[in-house]
Write an enzyme that holds these catalytic residues in place. Structure first.
Site, PDB file in Angstrom:
ATOM      1  N   SER A  17       0.833  -1.211   0.000  1.00  0.00           N
ATOM      2  CA  SER A  17       0.000   0.000   0.000  1.00  0.00           C
ATOM      3  C   SER A  17       0.868   1.262   0.000  1.00  0.00           C
ATOM      4  O   SER A  17       0.481   2.282  -0.586  1.00  0.00           O
ATOM      5  CB  SER A  17      -0.977   0.000   1.175  1.00  0.00           C
ATOM      6  N   ASN A  18       2.029   1.200   0.630  1.00  0.00           N
ATOM      7  CA  ASN A  18       2.924   2.374   0.553  1.00  0.00           C
ATOM      8  C   ASN A  18       3.451   2.562  -0.859  1.00  0.00           C
ATOM      9  O   ASN A  18       3.551   3.695  -1.352  1.00  0.00           O
ATOM     10  CB  ASN A  18       4.083   2.210   1.544  1.00  0.00           C
ATOM     11  N   ARG A  32      22.691 -14.709   2.190  1.00  0.00           N
ATOM     12  CA  ARG A  32      22.170 -13.336   2.195  1.00  0.00           C
ATOM     13  C   ARG A  32      22.966 -12.483   1.207  1.00  0.00           C
ATOM     14  O   ARG A  32      22.411 -11.653   0.483  1.00  0.00           O
ATOM     15  CB  ARG A  32      22.322 -12.804   3.617  1.00  0.00           C
ATOM     16  N   MET A  70      10.516  -7.046   3.743  1.00  0.00           N
ATOM     17  CA  MET A  70      10.807  -7.721   5.007  1.00  0.00           C
ATOM     18  C   MET A  70      12.101  -8.532   4.935  1.00  0.00           C
ATOM     19  O   MET A  70      12.116  -9.741   5.176  1.00  0.00           O
ATOM     20  CB  MET A  70       9.629  -8.609   5.408  1.00  0.00           C
ATOM     21  N   ASN A  99      13.611   3.959   3.802  1.00  0.00           N
ATOM     22  CA  ASN A  99      12.726   2.964   4.421  1.00  0.00           C
ATOM     23  C   ASN A  99      11.651   3.689   5.204  1.00  0.00           C
ATOM     24  O   ASN A  99      11.826   4.833   5.623  1.00  0.00           O
ATOM     25  CB  ASN A  99      13.536   2.066   5.367  1.00  0.00           C
ATOM     26  N   HIS A 123       9.322   2.988   8.664  1.00  0.00           N
ATOM     27  CA  HIS A 123       9.209   2.107   9.826  1.00  0.00           C
ATOM     28  C   HIS A 123       8.006   2.570  10.641  1.00  0.00           C
ATOM     29  O   HIS A 123       7.857   3.771  10.899  1.00  0.00           O
ATOM     30  CB  HIS A 123      10.495   2.194  10.657  1.00  0.00           C
ATOM     31  N   GLU A 148      23.065   0.083  10.597  1.00  0.00           N
ATOM     32  CA  GLU A 148      22.379  -0.299  11.836  1.00  0.00           C
ATOM     33  C   GLU A 148      20.863  -0.272  11.618  1.00  0.00           C
ATOM     34  O   GLU A 148      20.340   0.670  11.001  1.00  0.00           O
ATOM     35  CB  GLU A 148      22.764   0.686  12.954  1.00  0.00           C
ATOM     36  N   LEU A 149      20.155  -1.278  12.123  1.00  0.00           N
ATOM     37  CA  LEU A 149      18.721  -1.440  11.858  1.00  0.00           C
ATOM     38  C   LEU A 149      17.915  -0.223  12.335  1.00  0.00           C
ATOM     39  O   LEU A 149      18.016   0.172  13.502  1.00  0.00           O
ATOM     40  CB  LEU A 149      18.229  -2.707  12.574  1.00  0.00           C
ATOM     41  N   ASP A 150      17.108   0.332  11.426  1.00  0.00           N
ATOM     42  CA  ASP A 150      16.180   1.430  11.743  1.00  0.00           C
ATOM     43  C   ASP A 150      16.864   2.625  12.409  1.00  0.00           C
ATOM     44  O   ASP A 150      16.291   3.257  13.301  1.00  0.00           O
ATOM     45  CB  ASP A 150      15.040   0.925  12.649  1.00  0.00           C
TER      46      ASP A 150
END
Ligand code: GRF
Length: 206
Positions: free
Chosen positions: A17-18, A73, A102, A119, A121, A155-157
Site C-alpha cells: 500500500s505504501n 544473504r 521484510m 525505508n 518504519h 544499523e537497523l532502523d
C-alpha cells in the site's frame, strides 16, 4: 530545461500500500514532468506479494527475486543490486525505496546504495526499532505513535530521519486498529519524503 531521468525502484514483500501511495502521488503530482522521475520497477522477494498486481496494472515493470533460491544473504543482495542497477545509469542510479520489504540487507548492499536507500518504519524512531511496534507502543502506555521515513544505514532502523507522522493511541486500541491509523499516515509521509529526496537531487544536478 531537460531533467536527468531519475528512476525509482520500490522493494516490497506484501500488500504494497505504501508503494501504491507513491505511484499515485507520482501520477497526481506529475513527477515525470516536474522532477524527471518515474517508478521504473517494483521488485518483491515474494511471488505472492499482493502489491505486484497493482504495479502490473499500472504498467510498471515487476520482478520477483525469491530469497529462498539463493544460498546466502550476500548472494541474494548481489542479485537484488544487479536487478536494481538495470533501471538506472552509473551517473544517475535509481532511488531505492523499501516499502514493507521484510528483509534485512547486508552492510555491503547498504553501503553500495548509501544515501539513496529509504525505508519507512511504523514507529516514532528511535523508539521501537524492529518488529511488533504497535503492540509494544500499546504495552508501554504510549499516548502517541506514528511512523518514520529514514535513510537506511548499516544499523537497523537507525539512519537519518526524513519525515515522521504522529497519531494518538486511543483507549481500547489493538495493534490492528493502531496499525491502520498509522498506515494511513504512512501513505502521506512516504510520497512526500520521496518527492523531497528527488527534488534535492534535481537541484544538486542543476
Ligand atoms: C507498513 O506499516 C510499513 O511501515 C511496514 O510494513 C507495512 C507495509 O505495508 N514496514 P504495505 O506493504 O506498504 O501495505
Amino acid at each position: 530545461m531537460k531533467k536527468t531521468p531519475q528512476a525509482i525502484v520500490i522493494l516490497i514483500s506484501g500488500g504494497g500500500s505504501n508503494m501504491a501511495a507513491i505511484v499515485r502521488a507520482a501520477q497526481k503530482e506529475a513527477w515525470a514532468e516536474q522532477l524527471g522521475a518515474h517508478v521504473a520497477a517494483v521488485i518483491s522477494n515474494k511471488a505472492n506479494a499482493r502489491g505486484l498486481q497493482f504495479a502490473q496494472g499500472q504498467g510498471i515493470a515487476t520482478q520477483v527475486l525469491d530469497h529462498t533460491a539463493y544460498g546466502s544473504r550476500e548472494a541474494f543482495d548481489q542479485a537484488l543490486a544487479a536487478a536494481i542497477a538495470q533501471h538506472g545509469t552509473p551517473e544517475c542510479p535509481p532511488l531505492v525505496v523499501l516499502a514493507g520489504f521484510m528483509r534485512i540487507l547486508t552492510p555491503a548492499f547498504v553501503e553500495q546504495h548509501a544515501g539513496r536507500l529509504l525505508n519507512i518504519h511504523p514507529s516514532l524512531l528511535p523508539a521501537f526499532t524492529g518488529l511488533h511496534t504497535h503492540q509494544r507502543a500499546i504495552d508501554a502506555g504510549c499516548k502517541f505513535a506514528g511512523a518514520t521515513v529514514h535513510q537506511v544505514s548499516a544499523e537497523l532502523d537507525a539512519g537519518a530521519i526524513l519525515e515522521q507522522s504522529v497519531v494518538p493511541v486511543l483507549p481500547g486500541d489493538t495493534q490492528d486498529t493502531l496499525a491502520a491509523r498509522v498506515l494511513a499516515t504512512e501513505h502521506l509521509i512516504y510520497p512526500r519524503a520521496v518527492r523531497t529526496w528527488l527534488a534535492q537531487r534535481t537541484r544538486r544536478a542543476a
